[in-house]
Enzyme design. Structure first.
Site, PDB file in Angstrom:
ATOM      1  N   CYS B  82      65.186  60.733  57.418  1.00 42.00           N
ATOM      2  CA  CYS B  82      64.848  59.298  57.334  1.00 42.00           C
ATOM      3  C   CYS B  82      65.390  58.552  58.560  1.00 42.00           C
ATOM      4  O   CYS B  82      65.004  58.867  59.672  1.00 42.00           O
ATOM      5  CB  CYS B  82      65.328  58.703  56.016  1.00 42.00           C
ATOM      6  SG  CYS B  82      64.579  57.086  55.678  1.00 42.00           S
ATOM      7  N   HIS B 197      61.901  62.032  52.530  1.00 42.54           N
ATOM      8  CA  HIS B 197      63.144  62.393  51.846  1.00 42.54           C
ATOM      9  C   HIS B 197      62.963  63.708  51.093  1.00 42.54           C
ATOM     10  O   HIS B 197      62.538  63.693  49.936  1.00 42.54           O
ATOM     11  CB  HIS B 197      63.539  61.290  50.855  1.00 42.54           C
ATOM     12  CG  HIS B 197      64.019  60.041  51.520  1.00 42.54           C
ATOM     13  ND1 HIS B 197      65.327  59.866  51.881  1.00 42.54           N
ATOM     14  CD2 HIS B 197      63.364  58.934  51.914  1.00 42.54           C
ATOM     15  CE1 HIS B 197      65.464  58.688  52.464  1.00 42.54           C
ATOM     16  NE2 HIS B 197      64.287  58.093  52.502  1.00 42.54           N
ATOM     17  N   GLU B 199      65.178  65.378  49.683  1.00 38.51           N
ATOM     18  CA  GLU B 199      66.058  65.367  48.505  1.00 38.51           C
ATOM     19  C   GLU B 199      65.433  64.622  47.325  1.00 38.51           C
ATOM     20  O   GLU B 199      65.964  64.668  46.218  1.00 38.51           O
ATOM     21  CB  GLU B 199      67.431  64.771  48.862  1.00 38.51           C
ATOM     22  CG  GLU B 199      67.450  63.296  49.213  1.00 38.51           C
ATOM     23  CD  GLU B 199      66.984  62.985  50.630  1.00 38.51           C
ATOM     24  OE1 GLU B 199      66.560  63.912  51.347  1.00 38.51           O
ATOM     25  OE2 GLU B 199      67.023  61.799  51.006  1.00 38.51           O
TER      26      GLU B 199
END
Lengths: 269, 217
Positions: B82, B197, B199
């Protein structure tokens, strides 16, 4: 085609489906208008099930009445965040910047602010400046106040729709976007719990009024309602609770239904 | 020992990155690092970031970790995420902030008629919202070890208003479309960086982290 049309065709962003889990005392519950709560299960299990079905995000709404018990939600969010790797939004009872910090530390990706934004709008600005707009969702509960035949008008209500504020919903939406909200979670209090579908006129009016994404909420009773929220309401995302909790539909079925109507969604194998 | 340092300079999503790495690579030694020597000792480095560019660059400077990140970028597997991806470029239009300048290029805001403010909505067209928030397809531009096991055009989760535009197109390993075609993944030598992202991107995201843990450039 105009340049803008071409650009829009060149847009692969999918519309999101967000199951909403009402949580109190460590359990997911479901009721109509905050009464007749029925136990719907363990938060982690439910979160995992929705993730496997292809949910794009999850929203947890802490409906605990007393502030003493608020922190009960933190270990729940921690457990979910360790096992479910999609964005998690948590709302309910967020009063101050410290509440936001605690929820983010526990593993929330976004925090939704409702009544506190009305009583203290600068909280939204402070929170967005400090944590970034991407994690600040403003939840707005709106009720239609115009009479039949008049130009439509909606007012913001707080306290689960019981307390009128006198604030015009569209003005409020614009103001919250200016204050740095990254997203608006728009609930029609007229439709919430009715299964009659979103207030599409409201959804469209708010979605067109702000440059940030709008999540439509309140009233979903079937899959066509979800599709309508996107196509007619122009919502970036649609949120629903009971149709998923009671196994009437899976998230995957909802996505296949929307895809069949030409809506871009993320289909998982 | 495969130690992975997550650079914690006080901004951003390092906890969720740590949780995802833990799930993706249960045997790896994952450390959230606030000291330069811990980053220097690690075998690989994850460089996350979230929020305003000015704050990210300032806190990176103040934390004293800037040089450690630059050292890691020279010879260790490094994964930018990011704003951690954006910071690798020359400069950001978000406040005209100079960045780390590891890759030549400018970080730009989503702008143009398709992103115009929609105070006066047209019936025919739908203006694009900013931030670009949600799941979008990533088109892989060339094979890379970090794409292993991830099909082309897999959806990943994005939330951002700015994107990095590399001056050298050969850095681009992934693109996405949001009103325009933009670079969302770059790679060169020991560095891989993504705008999205991983995650928060369910199993494909965990696979990308797993690939990073196994990567030996």
């Amino acid at each position: 085609m105009t340049a803008v049309d071409t650009a829009l065709n060149d847009n692969a962003l999918t519309r999101r489906i967000i199951p909403c889990l009402d949580v109190t005392a460590g359990r997911v519950v479901k009721g109509v208008n905050f009464v007749d709560l029925v136990d719907a299960g363990d938060p982690v299990e439910i979160a995992q099930r929705y993730n496997e079905q292809g949910a794009d995000e999850l929203t947890f709404l802490d409906i605990t009445a007393t502030s003493d018990e608020r922190d009960v939600i933190l270990p729940i969010i921690e457990s979910v965040a360790k096992q479910v790797f999609i964005p998690l939004t948590v709302g309910g009872g967020v009063r101050q910047v410290g509440d936001i910090q605690r929820l983010l530390n526990a593993g929330a990706d976004k925090v939704s602010i409702n009544s506190a934004a009305v009583s203290n709008p600068s909280l939204v600005r402070e929170a967005a400046d400090y944590h970034g707009s991407q994690c600040i969702v403003v939840a707005m509960d709106a009720r239609r106040v115009s009479a039949e035949g008049e130009a439509p008008k909606w007012e913001i209500f707080t306290h689960g729709g019981r307390k009128a504020t006198g604030i015009d919903a569209l003005e409020w939406a614009r103001k919250m976007a200016r204050y740095g909200a990254g997203e608006l979670l728009l609930t029609s209090m007229d439709r919430d719990g009715t299964k009659a579908g979103f207030d599409l006129e409201l959804t469209r009016a708010v979605a067109d009024a702000v440059p940030i994404p709008v999540i439509a909420s309140g009233g979903v009773g079937n899959l066509q309602h979800l599709a309508d929220g996107v196509t007619l309401g122009r919502a970036s995302a649609v949120l629903a609770a009971s149709i998923f909790h009671y196994g009437e539909y899976t998230v995957q079925q909802a996505k296949e239904f929307m895809a069949a109507q030409g809506i871009k969604v993320r289909l998982t194998a | 020992m495969n130690t992975i340092a997550i650079v914690d300079y006080g901004m951003g999503n390092f906890h969720s990155v740590a949780r995802a790495l833990q799930a993706a690579a249960p045997n790896a030694d994952i450390q959230i690092c606030r000291k330069a020597q811990d980053i220097d000792r690690a075998s690989r480095v994850v460089f996350p970031g979230q929020g305003a560019m000015r704050d990210c660059m300032r806190t990176l400077e103040v934390s004293g970790l800037r040089e450690a990140v630059l050292r890691a970028a020279r010879n260790k597997p490094l994964l930018g995420v990011c704003v951690g991806e954006q910071m690798l470029f020359t400069v950001s239009e978000e406040g005209d902030v100079p960045c780390l300048d590891i890759f030549p290029g400018v970080v730009k805001r989503f702008a143009g008629p398709q992103f115009a403010s929609n105070d006066t909505p047209s019936q025919e067209r739908e203006l694009l919202k900013v931030p670009h928030m949600g799941w979008n397809q990533v088109e892989q531009q060339r094979p890379h070890p970090l794409w292993a096991g991830i099909p082309d055009k897999t959806h990943f989760y994005f939330v951002h208003s700015y994107y990095a535009a590399p001056a050298d197109e050969s850095l681009t390993v992934g693109v996405s479309h949001y009103g325009l075609r933009f670079t969302c993944a770059v790679a060169a030598a020991n560095i891989f960086a993504v705008q999205f992202h991983p995650e928060k991107s369910a199993s494909p995201g965990l696979r990308l982290y797993r690939n990073f843990v196994d990567w030996n450039p």
